[in-house]
Every structure is written in structure tokens, then in C-alpha cells.
Design a protein around this motif. Structure first.
Motif, PDB file in Angstrom:
ATOM      1  N   LEU A 144       0.802  -1.215   0.000  1.00  0.00           N
ATOM      2  CA  LEU A 144       0.000   0.000   0.000  1.00  0.00           C
ATOM      3  C   LEU A 144       0.843   1.278   0.000  1.00  0.00           C
ATOM      4  CD1 LEU A 144      -2.811  -0.938   2.552  1.00  0.00           C
ATOM      5  CD2 LEU A 144      -2.846  -1.125   0.051  1.00  0.00           C
ATOM      6  N   ALA A 145       2.039   1.214   0.570  1.00  0.00           N
ATOM      7  CA  ALA A 145       2.858   2.416   0.761  1.00  0.00           C
ATOM      8  C   ALA A 145       3.058   3.247  -0.502  1.00  0.00           C
ATOM      9  CB  ALA A 145       4.206   2.024   1.368  1.00  0.00           C
ATOM     10  N   PRO A 146       3.368   2.643  -1.672  1.00  0.00           N
ATOM     11  CA  PRO A 146       3.591   3.473  -2.860  1.00  0.00           C
ATOM     12  C   PRO A 146       2.351   4.236  -3.319  1.00  0.00           C
ATOM     13  CG  PRO A 146       4.459   1.246  -3.160  1.00  0.00           C
ATOM     14  CD  PRO A 146       3.608   1.215  -1.939  1.00  0.00           C
ATOM     15  N   ALA A 189      -9.030   5.544   6.790  1.00  0.00           N
ATOM     16  CA  ALA A 189      -9.000   4.357   5.936  1.00  0.00           C
ATOM     17  C   ALA A 189      -7.880   3.414   6.355  1.00  0.00           C
ATOM     18  CB  ALA A 189      -8.827   4.769   4.474  1.00  0.00           C
ATOM     19  N   LEU A 190      -6.707   3.963   6.653  1.00  0.00           N
ATOM     20  CA  LEU A 190      -5.583   3.134   7.083  1.00  0.00           C
ATOM     21  C   LEU A 190      -5.869   2.476   8.427  1.00  0.00           C
ATOM     22  CD1 LEU A 190      -2.569   5.398   6.066  1.00  0.00           C
ATOM     23  CD2 LEU A 190      -3.417   3.360   4.897  1.00  0.00           C
ATOM     24  N   GLU A 191      -6.500   3.219   9.324  1.00  0.00           N
ATOM     25  CA  GLU A 191      -6.855   2.641  10.628  1.00  0.00           C
ATOM     26  C   GLU A 191      -7.849   1.494  10.464  1.00  0.00           C
ATOM     27  OE1 GLU A 191      -8.267   6.043  12.704  1.00  0.00           O
ATOM     28  OE2 GLU A 191      -6.250   6.849  13.095  1.00  0.00           O
ATOM     29  N   ALA A 192      -8.769   1.643   9.502  1.00  0.00           N
ATOM     30  CA  ALA A 192      -9.733   0.574   9.248  1.00  0.00           C
ATOM     31  C   ALA A 192      -9.035  -0.672   8.717  1.00  0.00           C
ATOM     32  CB  ALA A 192     -10.793   1.053   8.258  1.00  0.00           C
ATOM     33  N   ILE A 193      -8.029  -0.482   7.869  1.00  0.00           N
ATOM     34  CA  ILE A 193      -7.291  -1.619   7.324  1.00  0.00           C
ATOM     35  C   ILE A 193      -6.499  -2.314   8.423  1.00  0.00           C
ATOM     36  CG2 ILE A 193      -5.418  -2.278   5.751  1.00  0.00           C
ATOM     37  CD1 ILE A 193      -6.358   0.029   3.921  1.00  0.00           C
ATOM     38  N   VAL A 194      -5.845  -1.527   9.281  1.00  0.00           N
ATOM     39  CA  VAL A 194      -5.063  -2.101  10.372  1.00  0.00           C
ATOM     40  C   VAL A 194      -5.965  -2.863  11.341  1.00  0.00           C
ATOM     41  CG1 VAL A 194      -3.663  -1.538  12.396  1.00  0.00           C
ATOM     42  CG2 VAL A 194      -3.228  -0.395  10.217  1.00  0.00           C
ATOM     43  N   ALA A 195      -7.161  -2.306  11.596  1.00  0.00           N
ATOM     44  CA  ALA A 195      -8.077  -2.930  12.549  1.00  0.00           C
ATOM     45  C   ALA A 195      -8.668  -4.235  12.026  1.00  0.00           C
ATOM     46  CB  ALA A 195      -9.202  -1.955  12.895  1.00  0.00           C
ATOM     47  N   ALA A 196      -8.852  -4.304  10.689  1.00  0.00           N
ATOM     48  CA  ALA A 196      -9.465  -5.511  10.125  1.00  0.00           C
ATOM     49  C   ALA A 196      -8.782  -5.881   8.808  1.00  0.00           C
ATOM     50  CB  ALA A 196     -10.963  -5.288   9.906  1.00  0.00           C
ATOM     51  N   PRO A 197      -7.536  -6.325   8.861  1.00  0.00           N
ATOM     52  CA  PRO A 197      -6.794  -6.630   7.624  1.00  0.00           C
ATOM     53  C   PRO A 197      -7.442  -7.728   6.794  1.00  0.00           C
ATOM     54  CG  PRO A 197      -5.633  -7.460   9.553  1.00  0.00           C
ATOM     55  CD  PRO A 197      -6.737  -6.586  10.069  1.00  0.00           C
ATOM     56  N   ASP A 198      -8.157  -8.631   7.423  1.00  0.00           N
ATOM     57  CA  ASP A 198      -8.790  -9.722   6.688  1.00  0.00           C
ATOM     58  C   ASP A 198      -9.932  -9.229   5.805  1.00  0.00           C
ATOM     59  OD1 ASP A 198      -7.077 -11.481   7.876  1.00  0.00           O
ATOM     60  OD2 ASP A 198      -8.476 -12.111   9.442  1.00  0.00           O
ATOM     61  N   GLU A 199     -10.452  -8.020   6.091  1.00  0.00           N
ATOM     62  CA  GLU A 199     -11.545  -7.474   5.305  1.00  0.00           C
ATOM     63  C   GLU A 199     -11.056  -6.655   4.108  1.00  0.00           C
ATOM     64  OE1 GLU A 199     -14.235  -5.309   7.766  1.00  0.00           O
ATOM     65  OE2 GLU A 199     -14.468  -6.945   9.221  1.00  0.00           O
ATOM     66  N   ASP A 237      -6.161  -5.388  -7.264  1.00  0.00           N
ATOM     67  CA  ASP A 237      -4.806  -4.970  -6.932  1.00  0.00           C
ATOM     68  C   ASP A 237      -4.817  -4.050  -5.714  1.00  0.00           C
ATOM     69  OD1 ASP A 237      -4.920  -2.113  -7.710  1.00  0.00           O
ATOM     70  OD2 ASP A 237      -5.047  -2.861  -9.752  1.00  0.00           O
ATOM     71  N   ALA A 238      -3.628  -3.839  -5.132  1.00  0.00           N
ATOM     72  CA  ALA A 238      -3.521  -3.133  -3.856  1.00  0.00           C
ATOM     73  C   ALA A 238      -4.049  -1.712  -3.932  1.00  0.00           C
ATOM     74  CB  ALA A 238      -2.064  -3.129  -3.395  1.00  0.00           C
ATOM     75  N   ARG A 239      -3.764  -1.002  -5.028  1.00  0.00           N
ATOM     76  CA  ARG A 239      -4.225   0.388  -5.130  1.00  0.00           C
ATOM     77  C   ARG A 239      -5.741   0.453  -5.177  1.00  0.00           C
ATOM     78  NH1 ARG A 239      -4.271   4.772  -9.935  1.00  0.00           N
ATOM     79  NH2 ARG A 239      -4.525   6.639  -8.630  1.00  0.00           N
ATOM     80  N   LEU A 240      -6.339  -0.424  -5.958  1.00  0.00           N
ATOM     81  CA  LEU A 240      -7.794  -0.439  -6.070  1.00  0.00           C
ATOM     82  C   LEU A 240      -8.430  -0.788  -4.726  1.00  0.00           C
ATOM     83  CD1 LEU A 240      -9.744   0.159  -8.393  1.00  0.00           C
ATOM     84  CD2 LEU A 240      -9.843  -2.295  -8.843  1.00  0.00           C
ATOM     85  N   GLY A 241      -7.842  -1.734  -4.017  1.00  0.00           N
ATOM     86  CA  GLY A 241      -8.356  -2.088  -2.701  1.00  0.00           C
ATOM     87  C   GLY A 241      -8.225  -0.952  -1.704  1.00  0.00           C
ATOM     88  N   LEU A 242      -7.116  -0.217  -1.787  1.00  0.00           N
ATOM     89  CA  LEU A 242      -6.906   0.929  -0.899  1.00  0.00           C
ATOM     90  C   LEU A 242      -7.958   2.008  -1.143  1.00  0.00           C
ATOM     91  CD1 LEU A 242      -5.172   2.469   1.169  1.00  0.00           C
ATOM     92  CD2 LEU A 242      -3.745   3.238  -0.751  1.00  0.00           C
ATOM     93  N   TYR A 243      -8.180   2.335  -2.400  1.00  0.00           N
ATOM     94  CA  TYR A 243      -9.175   3.354  -2.731  1.00  0.00           C
ATOM     95  C   TYR A 243     -10.585   2.873  -2.366  1.00  0.00           C
ATOM     96  CZ  TYR A 243      -6.113   6.629  -5.248  1.00  0.00           C
ATOM     97  OH  TYR A 243      -5.154   7.559  -5.572  1.00  0.00           O
TER      98      TYR A 243
END
Length: 265
Positions: free
Chosen positions: A7-9, A35-45, A51-57
Motif C-alpha cells: 500500500l505504501a507506494p 482508511a488506514l486505521e480501518a485496514i489495520v483494525a481488520a486486515p482480513d476485510e 490490486d492493492a491500489r484499487l483495494g486501498l481506494y
């Protein structure tokens, strides 16, 4: 590779999108953090089928869409002047059309990906983008100053600006020229390259101008990652070189979207 490394790039570009969507560095970055806090809290979701960018957005979009209705119901008196301006704009333009516009023309997602992100089909995305462009252009008319030392790029920018119905106050190629031109003929918007003809900085020119009066600014650079580090004050509106004409048009429209001077009565 860990999810964080994947996700970093993409974080600098997500911050660009969030800031353009909200019209605020602070608010945009707040949504990205959420959004990042939500990912950290529930990485399985986190979406693993894209791809990673699409999932991040996609995660960001879920956060944004879950809060926009509450924001839209707030009164103008409860927020900042910029939020009040945005609400007046949004009364004439739906948030969904703005998202479609930014995702396709600024972030470069194809219609199919933008459709996935906002929960519509590709045909509807095309309709939303057309609606957004027409309405924002109708709402916003101003005078634009260009700070750019490459003649061909300056000419291209000037044509884009005029195609949008705006006037051009002039083109400056150095820091001193830019400041003098701004003081002589005050613009309603500034398009600023970073590296100028005499090795001066477009950033410094803009700082000098903003010390005299407030004006929305769009920076143009071949190296956006140098300005989107998250470690210092950063531009709200940023265009990457080489740019597409539609990207410039969309970013100009977004910058003026939050500007008090162009709010219709």
C-alpha cells in the motif's frame, strides 16, 4: 511482501485524491488516516480480489461514503468557511459525480475501476463525469495566472484555461516575474510549475503571492512524490507532468469548486 509494503507506494496519490475531494489538506488526510486505521483494525476485510491500489481506494471510498451524508446535513454555521463554500457547491452538484470525475480524470482509473469504487456501472460513470464537468464549468469562471518556464507547456496550459472559459492574466517564467504579475493583475487562480527558468522555485513564488492575498493554487511537477511526503505542508491540488488535458481541466474545476470568489449568488 506485506500489505503495508504493497500500500505504501499508493498513499501519496490517495492523499491527492482525498484532498481534491474535500478541498482541504487537513480533512483529506483525516479521511486517509481513517482508511488506514480501518485496514489495520481488520486486515482480513481488505479486498484481496483486486490490486492493492484499487483495494486501498475502495476502503477509502467506504469511509468517505459512510460519512458524507452526515456532513451534508450539517449547517453552514457548524463548519469552516471552506466547508460552507463546498456545501453551496454540493447543493448544485452531487458528491457521486465529483467522485467519478476525480477518479477517472485525476487518478487515472478506467471507467470500470471507477465504477467498482463508487458502486455503479461503467456507463453510469461516464454520465456522471459529463454531468460534473458541465456543472462545475458553469459555476466557476475566473482569471488565471500561469507560472511556467517551458513555452510549449505554457501555451498548452493557456489554451486549456481558455477552453474552460477562463481568462489568462499572463505567463511568468521566474519567481520575480510571477510576483510582479500577480501584484499588477490579481488572479483568481494560479497554475505554478515547481522549477523555473532562473533556477528559482515556483513554490517560493507562490509563498510570496500568498503573503499578499489569498488565491487557490495548483502546482505542476514531474515529481509529485517529492511534495506528497506527509512530512511537511503540502499542496492541496497537484498535477503530474506529463499531464493530460482532461486532468488539468478537472483539477482547475476542483480548485475553483472551493473558492469563495466563484460561488454563484
Amino acid at each position: 511482501m506485506s500489505l503495508g509494503q504493497q500500500l505504501a507506494p499508493h498513499l501519496p496519490l490517495l492523499r491527492r485524491y482525498a484532498r481534491a475531494l474535500t478541498g482541504s489538506q487537513v480533512e483529506g488526510d483525516r479521511y486517509v488516516r481513517a482508511a488506514l486505521e480501518a485496514i489495520v483494525a481488520a486486515p482480513d476485510e481488505f479486498p484481496r480480489d483486486v490490486d492493492a491500489r484499487l483495494g486501498l481506494y475502495r476502503t477509502f471510498q467506504a469511509i468517505w461514503q459512510s460519512t458524507q451524508w452526515d456532513d451534508a446535513e450539517a449547517t453552514d454555521e457548524s463548519g469552516s468557511d471552506q466547508e460552507s463554500i463546498a456545501r453551496r457547491r454540493l447543493s448544485r452538484l452531487t458528491p457521486l459525480s465529483r467522485q467519478a470525475l476525480l477518479l477517472t480524470t485525476v487518478e487515472g482509473f478506467p471507467p470500470e475501476d471507477a465504477a467498482y469504487l463508487i458502486g455503479e456501472d461503467a456507463a453510469r460513470v461516464a454520465e456522471l463525469v459529463a454531468e460534473a464537468v458541465q456543472e462545475i464549468e458553469r459555476q466557476t469562471r475566473t482569471r488565471v495566472m500561469i507560472i511556467e518556464d517551458e513555452p510549449l507547456i505554457a501555451m498548452d496550459l493557456e489554451q486549456i484555461v481558455r477552453d474552460l472559459g477562463h481568462d489568462v492574466t499572463g505567463v511568468a517564467v521566474t519567481r520575480d516575474e510571477a510576483v510582479a504579475l500577480a501584484m499588477e493583475d490579481r488572479p483568481g487562480l494560479v497554475l505554478a510549475d515547481i522549477q523555473l527558468a532562473d533556477d528559482s522555485s515556483g513554490i517560493d513564488a507562490v509563498k510570496d503571492i500568498l503573503a499578499e492575498f489569498s488565491v487557490p493554487v495548483i502546482f505542476i511537477t514531474a515529481f509529485p512524490e517529492r511534495l506528497l511526503t506527509g512530512e511537511r505542508p503540502e499542496p492541496t491540488f497537484l498535477i503530474t507532468k506529463p499531464f493530460q488535458r482532461e486532468t488539468v481541466k478537472a483539477t482547475i474545476s476542483q480548485a475553483l469548486f472551493f473558492d469563495e470568489a466563484t460561488v454563484p449568488a
